[in-house]
Design an enzyme around this catalytic site. Structure first.
Site, PDB file in Angstrom:
ATOM      1  N   HIS A   1      12.518  15.734  44.638  1.00 56.60           N
ATOM      2  CA  HIS A   1      13.956  15.998  44.602  1.00 56.60           C
ATOM      3  C   HIS A   1      14.775  14.727  44.394  1.00 56.60           C
ATOM      4  O   HIS A   1      15.955  14.797  44.063  1.00 56.60           O
ATOM      5  CB  HIS A   1      14.413  16.761  45.852  1.00 56.60           C
ATOM      6  CG  HIS A   1      14.518  15.955  47.100  1.00 56.60           C
ATOM      7  ND1 HIS A   1      13.561  15.988  48.094  1.00 56.60           N
ATOM      8  CD2 HIS A   1      15.462  15.089  47.547  1.00 56.60           C
ATOM      9  CE1 HIS A   1      13.929  15.200  49.084  1.00 56.60           C
ATOM     10  NE2 HIS A   1      15.079  14.634  48.781  1.00 56.60           N
TER      11      HIS A   1
ATOM     12  N   ASP B   1       7.146  18.789  46.707  1.00 60.41           N
ATOM     13  CA  ASP B   1       8.256  17.837  46.638  1.00 60.41           C
ATOM     14  C   ASP B   1       7.777  16.394  46.576  1.00 60.41           C
ATOM     15  O   ASP B   1       8.414  15.495  47.125  1.00 60.41           O
ATOM     16  CB  ASP B   1       9.214  18.030  47.818  1.00 60.41           C
ATOM     17  CG  ASP B   1      10.553  17.345  47.576  1.00 60.41           C
ATOM     18  OD1 ASP B   1      10.904  17.134  46.406  1.00 60.41           O
ATOM     19  OD2 ASP B   1      11.232  17.001  48.565  1.00 60.41           O
TER      20      ASP B   1
ATOM     21  N   SER C   1      14.827   9.873  51.792  1.00 57.06           N
ATOM     22  CA  SER C   1      13.853  10.745  51.144  1.00 57.06           C
ATOM     23  C   SER C   1      12.913   9.967  50.234  1.00 57.06           C
ATOM     24  O   SER C   1      13.343   9.159  49.404  1.00 57.06           O
ATOM     25  CB  SER C   1      14.562  11.817  50.310  1.00 57.06           C
ATOM     26  OG  SER C   1      14.851  12.945  51.060  1.00 57.06           O
TER      27      SER C   1
END
Length: 493
Positions: free
Chosen positions: A131, A161, A233
């Site tokens: 992402h 992901d 992230s």
């Protein structure tokens, strides 16, 4: 205690305002500061051979964490900030679904996003989240000493992901994945780029393992309380040996900032996925060709089971390996290759970890009788959305099933319903059916494993189940293009 002066310096006011603006995100937030929908995400990992940047240091004692400075000094050079310029499609999605705040350094009309990552090889392979790089027009990474590299995407795996990216480099500092999963209570150190503040270090412990946050069928997150925020992230979480135990991916937060609930993709998952991305640029998984659902206590009652375990087959693709082998809707998968299957997530993870062509034996219960079926897995196809059909108003007088709070009509009398089963044309929101998830437009295909096409069929099958002493009736329901099972307690009718 003396009161602080009410007047702040202009610099303090600017910093406070900037942090306040950045913290305005939704309750379930990705840890990346990216211009995209804010949500929970999942991933799986790689098998690349990597080495620690330097020799490992001796870990502190379990009772006393000591000083993390030596570990941080050793591993921090391998952690990178990932900066992306988003393409037009993602910019539009971001402006529609996120706060849409452009990067202050970006030109007008250009949407930028930032995340984290880490090198796993001296020649520039690095791990981050899918992402973070999804819809990236350009990709740049920055190291902790300020060096900047253009990067390319080697491969991505949206289902877990994870993403593998590459820069041109030599003798780059890099880290390795841990060989085993951490225990709950072990120390963990997170390093990343929260809110664009690169090189940020936080510490905490492993709070839980095996978390399912609803991000996908392969959810198996490590929960940590080391503070991570948007922009973390794709960054690493280290153990006290300086090995990566997980990839920071998502946070739970009612405020947008860290509240001590973060989620990491486990290292063993990441290793397997990254190895395949490096080799092929994509991940191939074994495929059964079925849709399944959780066995609830009500469904177990409807099936006559003592325990709510297994994976209940909603649909079996007739062209898929399971369908060709004879598995069909209503079968309960209880074991794979002799090992117990407790729920659909466990089944998906185990099958997804197998290579296409692997021979498996699936143990099922069909109408209470055990059966073993052996066949080979196929390759999971690319996902493509199926057209959705919804039922419209009935063209004939419907039948009231007041005990369940339902108004039903034969599907043959309802336009667009496909002609099979009984369509729910109206429902009492306080009735038993609504309380168990039925909605207007759903189609009841069968009751207790028997197809229904009229009110007479529906009532006959319910009476038969009561006669057998069943406390619940198991209904197979079609909602749009999907099917599922719902157990209605017979005491309500």
């Amino acid at each position: 205690m003396a009161n602080l002066p009410e007047q702040k310096s202009s610099r303090a006011r600017r910093l406070t305002a900037a942090l306040a603006a950045l913290s305005s995100v939704s309750a379930l937030s990705l840890a990346a500061l990216v211009a995209e929908p804010v949500a929970m995400h999942t991933t799986t990992g790689t098998g690349s051979t990597v080495r620690a940047a330097t020799n490992a240091v001796q870990p502190p004692s379990a009772a006393e964490p000591g000083d993390f400075a030596d570990i941080v000094a050793r591993v921090k050079p391998a952690v990178i900030s990932v900066r992306v310029e988003l393409d037009g499609a993602q910019q539009q999605a971001s402006s529609d679904e996120d706060d849409g705040t452009p990067d202050p350094d970006a030109g007008q009309g250009v949407m930028m996003g930032e995340g984290s990552g880490f090198f796993i090889s001296a020649d520039g392979y690095a791990v981050t989240n899918n992402h973070v790089v999804d819809h990236a027009k350009t990709l740049e990474v920055m190291t902790s000493d300020g060096r900047s590299y253009d990067a390319t995407v080697v491969g991505t795996d949206p289902k877990t992901d994870l993403a593998l990216i590459k820069v041109d480099g030599r003798d780059l500092p890099h880290v390795r994945f841990a060989d085993r999963r951490p225990r709950v209570g072990n120390w963990v150190i997170a390093i990343g780029n929260p809110y664009g503040l690169g090189g940020t270090v936080t510490a905490g412990i492993v709070s839980a393992e095996g978390r399912d946050i609803g991000a996908g069928p392969y959810d198996d997150f490590i929960q940590i309380d080391a503070p991570i925020n948007r922009g973390n992230s794709g960054g690493p979480a280290f153990d006290v040996n300086g090995d990566v135990i997980g990839v920071n991916t998502a946070i739970f937060s009612p405020s947008g900032g860290s509240v001590g609930i973060g989620f990491d993709i486990p290292a063993d998952t990441a290793k397997a996925v990254i190895a395949e991305l490096k080799d092929k640029g994509h991940v191939t998984r074994g495929w059964l060709g079925i849709k399944e659902q959780q066995v609830t206590a009500d469904i177990a009652e409807g099936l006559g089971l003592k325990e709510a375990k297994g994976a209940l087959v909603d649909e079996a693709d007739p062209a898929g390996p399971a369908g060709r082998a004879g598995i069909r809707s209503g079968d309960l998968i209880i074991a794979l290759d002799g090992a117990t299957i407790n729920d659909p997530r466990e089944l998906a993870q185990r099958v997804g970890a197998m290579a296409p062509g692997t021979s498996v034996t699936v143990s099922i219960l069909r109408n209470g009788a055990p059966k073993d079926l052996s066949f080979s897995l196929a390759t999971m196809p690319e996902e493509s959305p199926a057209p959705v059909e919804t039922a419209s108003d009935a063209s004939a007088a419907p039948t009231s099933e007041q005990g369940f709070g339902l108004l039903l009509a034969p599907a043959t009398k309802v336009a667009g319903s496909g002609g099979k089963g009984m369509v729910v044309v109206a429902i009492n929101p306080k009735g038993a059916a609504a309380q168990h998830g039925l909605e207007a437009g759903d189609v009841i295909l069968d009751v207790g494993g028997k197809a229904v096409s009229s009110a007479r069929d529906f009532r006959r099958d319910l009476a038969s189940l009561r006669k057998e002493g069943r406390a619940a009736a198991l209904l197979r329901i079609q909602s749009g293009d999907t099917t599922r099972f719902v157990a209605l307690p017979l005491g309500h009718a």
